[in-house]
Design a protein around this motif. Structure first.
Motif, PDB file in Angstrom:
ATOM      1  N   LYS A  16       0.834  -1.211   0.000  1.00 30.86           N
ATOM      2  CA  LYS A  16       0.000   0.000   0.000  1.00 30.86           C
ATOM      3  C   LYS A  16       0.866   1.256   0.000  1.00 30.86           C
ATOM      4  N   HIS A  17       1.898   1.256   0.841  1.00 31.28           N
ATOM      5  CA  HIS A  17       2.772   2.429   0.920  1.00 31.28           C
ATOM      6  C   HIS A  17       3.510   2.654  -0.399  1.00 31.28           C
ATOM      7  N   ILE A  22       4.393   5.878  -5.230  1.00 28.39           N
ATOM      8  CA  ILE A  22       4.484   5.979  -6.688  1.00 28.39           C
ATOM      9  C   ILE A  22       3.554   7.067  -7.206  1.00 28.39           C
ATOM     10  N   ILE A  23       2.358   7.150  -6.645  1.00 29.51           N
ATOM     11  CA  ILE A  23       1.390   8.176  -7.062  1.00 29.51           C
ATOM     12  C   ILE A  23       1.930   9.569  -6.757  1.00 29.51           C
ATOM     13  N   VAL A  24       2.453   9.754  -5.551  1.00 28.20           N
ATOM     14  CA  VAL A  24       2.983  11.068  -5.153  1.00 28.20           C
ATOM     15  C   VAL A  24       4.163  11.455  -6.035  1.00 28.20           C
ATOM     16  N   ARG A  25       5.078  10.510  -6.258  1.00 26.67           N
ATOM     17  CA  ARG A  25       6.256  10.781  -7.082  1.00 26.67           C
ATOM     18  C   ARG A  25       5.850  11.140  -8.511  1.00 26.67           C
ATOM     19  N   SER A  26       4.909  10.413  -9.060  1.00 26.38           N
ATOM     20  CA  SER A  26       4.429  10.681 -10.416  1.00 26.38           C
ATOM     21  C   SER A  26       3.799  12.063 -10.507  1.00 26.38           C
ATOM     22  N   ARG A  27       3.036  12.425  -9.477  1.00 30.33           N
ATOM     23  CA  ARG A  27       2.350  13.713  -9.466  1.00 30.33           C
ATOM     24  C   ARG A  27       3.336  14.883  -9.498  1.00 30.33           C
ATOM     25  N   ASP A  59       2.433  25.355  -6.953  1.00 31.06           N
ATOM     26  CA  ASP A  59       1.940  23.978  -6.924  1.00 31.06           C
ATOM     27  C   ASP A  59       3.101  22.985  -6.867  1.00 31.06           C
ATOM     28  N   VAL A  60       4.112  23.209  -7.688  1.00 31.84           N
ATOM     29  CA  VAL A  60       5.273  22.307  -7.707  1.00 31.84           C
ATOM     30  C   VAL A  60       5.987  22.335  -6.355  1.00 31.84           C
ATOM     31  N   GLN A  61       6.164  23.520  -5.807  1.00 27.81           N
ATOM     32  CA  GLN A  61       6.855  23.638  -4.525  1.00 27.81           C
ATOM     33  C   GLN A  61       6.065  22.921  -3.428  1.00 27.81           C
ATOM     34  N   ARG A  62       4.757  23.071  -3.442  1.00 27.42           N
ATOM     35  CA  ARG A  62       3.905  22.405  -2.456  1.00 27.42           C
ATOM     36  C   ARG A  62       4.031  20.888  -2.573  1.00 27.42           C
ATOM     37  N   LEU A  63       3.986  20.377  -3.810  1.00 25.07           N
ATOM     38  CA  LEU A  63       4.091  18.934  -4.024  1.00 25.07           C
ATOM     39  C   LEU A  63       5.455  18.395  -3.595  1.00 25.07           C
ATOM     40  N   LEU A  64       6.517  19.117  -3.926  1.00 31.26           N
ATOM     41  CA  LEU A  64       7.862  18.664  -3.559  1.00 31.26           C
ATOM     42  C   LEU A  64       8.061  18.649  -2.046  1.00 31.26           C
ATOM     43  N   MET A  65       7.608  19.680  -1.372  1.00 24.75           N
ATOM     44  CA  MET A  65       7.791  19.747   0.075  1.00 24.75           C
ATOM     45  C   MET A  65       6.932  18.707   0.797  1.00 24.75           C
ATOM     46  N   LYS A  66       5.751  18.426   0.256  1.00 23.25           N
ATOM     47  CA  LYS A  66       4.931  17.357   0.831  1.00 23.25           C
ATOM     48  C   LYS A  66       5.618  16.009   0.674  1.00 23.25           C
ATOM     49  N   ALA A  67       6.208  15.773  -0.497  1.00 17.10           N
ATOM     50  CA  ALA A  67       6.929  14.527  -0.730  1.00 17.10           C
ATOM     51  C   ALA A  67       8.130  14.418   0.205  1.00 17.10           C
ATOM     52  N   ASN A  71       9.039  11.694   3.392  1.00 16.13           N
ATOM     53  CA  ASN A  71      10.280  10.941   3.150  1.00 16.13           C
ATOM     54  C   ASN A  71      10.253  10.153   1.846  1.00 16.13           C
ATOM     55  N   ILE A  72       9.533  10.650   0.851  1.00 16.27           N
ATOM     56  CA  ILE A  72       9.552  10.028  -0.470  1.00 16.27           C
ATOM     57  C   ILE A  72      10.806  10.485  -1.207  1.00 16.27           C
ATOM     58  N   ILE A  73      11.153  11.756  -1.018  1.00 15.61           N
ATOM     59  CA  ILE A  73      12.442  12.276  -1.476  1.00 15.61           C
ATOM     60  C   ILE A  73      13.082  13.000  -0.296  1.00 15.61           C
ATOM     61  N   LYS A  74      14.377  13.248  -0.391  1.00 14.14           N
ATOM     62  CA  LYS A  74      15.061  13.945   0.692  1.00 14.14           C
ATOM     63  C   LYS A  74      14.719  15.427   0.661  1.00 14.14           C
ATOM     64  N   LYS A  75      14.766  16.052   1.825  1.00 13.95           N
ATOM     65  CA  LYS A  75      14.446  17.472   1.941  1.00 13.95           C
ATOM     66  C   LYS A  75      15.404  18.321   1.116  1.00 13.95           C
ATOM     67  N   GLU A  76      16.681  17.946   1.119  1.00 10.93           N
ATOM     68  CA  GLU A  76      17.680  18.691   0.356  1.00 10.93           C
ATOM     69  C   GLU A  76      17.412  18.595  -1.141  1.00 10.93           C
TER      70      GLU A  76
END
Length: 94
Positions: A16-17, A22-27, A59-67, A71-76
Motif C-alpha cells: 500500500k505504501h 508511486i502516485i505522489v512521485r508521479s504527481r 503547486d510544484v513547490q507544495r508537491l515537492l515539500m509534501k513529498a 520521506n519520499i524524497i530527501k528534503k535537500e
C-alpha cells in the motif's frame, strides 16, 4: 512468503505504501515537467508569463515539500529542485 501474522501485515502495508509513494512521485514529476515546458513557451508579455508561471511554481513547490515531509524524497533534493526551477523561471521572465 511471510510466516508470521505481523510479517504478513507488514507485507500488505508495504504494498500500500509503495503504491501511494508511486502516485505522489508521479504527481510531482509531472508537475515539474509541465513547469519546465511552460518556462520555455513564448508569452506576449512578462505579466502574462508571470500569471502562468507563479501558480504553477507554487503547486510544484507544495508537491515537492509534501513529498519531502513524507520521506519520499530527501528534503535537500526538494529544496534543490525548487531552487533550480526558480532560477529557470527568473531566466524566462528576464
Amino acid at each position: 512468503m511471510a510466516n508470521h501474522a505481523s510479517a504478513v501485515k507488514a507485507a500488505r502495508q508495504s504494498v500500500k505504501h509503495r503504491e501511494s509513494n508511486i502516485i505522489v512521485r508521479s504527481r510531482f514529476k509531472t508537475a515539474i515537467k509541465k513547469l519546465r515546458a511552460a518556462t520555455v513557451a513564448k508569452y506576449d508579455s512578462k505579466t502574462a508569463a508571470k500569471t502562468v508561471l507563479d501558480p504553477m511554481m507554487n503547486d510544484v513547490q507544495r508537491l515537492l515539500m509534501k513529498a519531502a515531509a513524507k520521506n519520499i524524497i530527501k528534503k535537500e533534493t526538494a529544496s534543490r529542485q525548487v531552487s533550480r526551477l526558480n532560477i529557470a523561471i527568473h531566466k524566462a521572465l528576464a
